[in-house]
Design a protein around this motif. Structure first.
Motif, mmCIF file in Angstrom:
data_model
loop_
_atom_site.group_PDB
_atom_site.id
_atom_site.type_symbol
_atom_site.label_atom_id
_atom_site.label_comp_id
_atom_site.label_asym_id
_atom_site.label_seq_id
_atom_site.Cartn_x
_atom_site.Cartn_y
_atom_site.Cartn_z
ATOM 1 N N PHE A 82 33.419 107.086 76.159
ATOM 2 C CA PHE A 82 34.455 106.929 74.894
ATOM 3 C C PHE A 82 33.456 107.331 73.655
ATOM 4 N N HIS A 83 32.275 107.057 73.549
ATOM 5 C CA HIS A 83 31.596 107.212 72.315
ATOM 6 C C HIS A 83 31.582 109.105 72.065
ATOM 7 N N LYS A 110 34.923 110.318 71.134
ATOM 8 C CA LYS A 110 35.462 109.621 69.846
ATOM 9 C C LYS A 110 34.529 110.755 68.841
ATOM 10 N N GLY A 134 35.293 101.066 72.881
ATOM 11 C CA GLY A 134 34.238 101.042 72.075
ATOM 12 C C GLY A 134 33.246 100.103 71.792
ATOM 13 N N THR A 167 29.995 97.677 73.179
ATOM 14 C CA THR A 167 28.784 98.003 73.615
ATOM 15 C C THR A 167 28.197 96.875 74.665
ATOM 16 N N ASP A 221 39.335 102.110 69.822
ATOM 17 C CA ASP A 221 37.954 101.503 69.690
ATOM 18 C C ASP A 221 38.083 100.222 70.226
ATOM 19 N N ASP A 229 23.731 105.662 71.224
ATOM 20 C CA ASP A 229 24.938 105.186 70.749
ATOM 21 C C ASP A 229 25.261 103.622 71.424
#
Length: 337
Positions: free
Chosen positions: A42-43, A46, A120, A122, A116, A160
């Protein structure tokens, strides 16, 4: 303020600098990024979307800096048009399953926030997976550029997922953030060299002796240049080997011919290459007290054939010693006379 608001309403969709401006090419719905988001990475997705939206001056629609205008205002129709267009952009760049889950959200901001919140985050499981990938990766049969791309992708994902801490108080005077970044970059130079194959050990040793260490880009260039040099040397050696092999074949073919060319006076004569026949003919000439009237064109020695040519086939063992003794005997005889 009233004049500014009127200007936005009247020229909002015509001024290229306005956030409501839509270029004719923007109306066509197309994929904005290389890979559709399917639930992983996703990062990266994005970041790619943010870059694209920023070039189109539409990033404010996803970061929440533009509020929804009043539905009764003239500005609302410009916002609504842009909002619906950007929703279609996001949906096109999502996998079909994920696209269905955000299809009924009303604003671009809501879709962006929902994605997100779901993807998004972590977790240490992600960091663990990336660290394991880095431990397992090796150059193998990859060229330097391919291997560097793989390892840099893992580094970017780790940045990230688990970024370095940095000062947020704006009062730091020791530059701790810059020191941490510098140490991380040096550590990655060492990691990159450790994962390369042993054929680059000499360049690795040269880099380790540099003070300070080159950055990761300069290190990559050094190893890429060494790889190109090895390829050139390999091609040169292969060409020389092929040329030597071709000469050997040519010599064998010439030695296998039924006849050889010799010279008698100024005339070219053909003699059989049968060694026994040559030896027999030479023996007969010696018994008669006559010398053979032919010589081989390679060494210009009378009575020599290809098989008996020392210059072509090599000198027998002890030949030089016999020649030296013979020369010494001749000198001694001349001195006594």
């Amino acid at each position: 303020m009233a004049e500014t608001s009127t200007t936005i309403v009247n020229t909002g969709n015509q001024d290229p600098l306005s956030v409501f401006y839509i270029h004719p090419s923007d109306v066509s719905v197309h994929q904005l990024v290389l890979v559709k988001f399917s639930g992983s990475g996703f990062h990266n997705w994005k970041c790619s979307m943010i870059l694209t939206l920023s070039t189109k001056n539409k990033l404010r629609f996803v970061d929440g800096s533009i509020e929804v205008p009043d539905i009764t205002s003239d500005e609302y129709k410009y916002w609504e048009r842009c909002n619906n267009l950007f929703i279609s952009w996001i949906i096109v760049n999502l996998d079909d399953t994920i696209a269905k889950s955000v299809l009924f959200l009303q604003t671009t901001r809501e879709i962006w926030q929902d994605l997100d919140d779901r993807f998004g985050y972590t977790s240490m499981a992600q960091v663990y997976s990336l660290e394991q990938q880095f431990l397992d990766i090796n150059q193998g049969t990859d060229i330097v550029s391919e291997f560097f791309t793989k390892i840099k992708t893992i580094w970017d994902n780790l940045n990230d997922a688990n970024p370095l801490p940095y000062c947020t108080c704006k009062k730091c005077t020791c530059n701790l953030s810059q020191i941490l970044v510098h140490q991380q970059l040096e550590h990655r130079v060492l990691q990159f060299m450790m994962k390369l194959s042993e054929q680059y050990s000499q360049v690795r040793g040269n880099v380790l002796m540099m003070e300070p260490l080159p950055n990761i880009s300069q290190t990559y260039k050094l190893f890429a240049q060494e790889e190109s040099h090895k390829e050139i040397c390999s091609v040169t050696n292969q060409t020389e080997s092929m040329a030597f092999y071709a000469d050997k074949i040519r010599f064998n073919q010439n030695a296998g011919n039924k006849q050889q060319t010799f010279y008698s006076g100024n005339k070219e004569q053909q003699y059989p290459t049968n060694t026994s026949q040559n030896f027999k003919a030479d023996s007969q000439n010696q018994r008669r007290g006559t010398k053979p009237n032919y010589f081989y064109s390679h060494c210009k020695t009378p009575g020599h054939s290809m098989e008996r040519c020392f210059k072509l086939n090599g000198y027998p063992p002890g030949f030089q010693d016999r020649q030296t003794k013979k020369f010494a005997a001749v000198v001694q005889r001349d001195n006594t006379s």
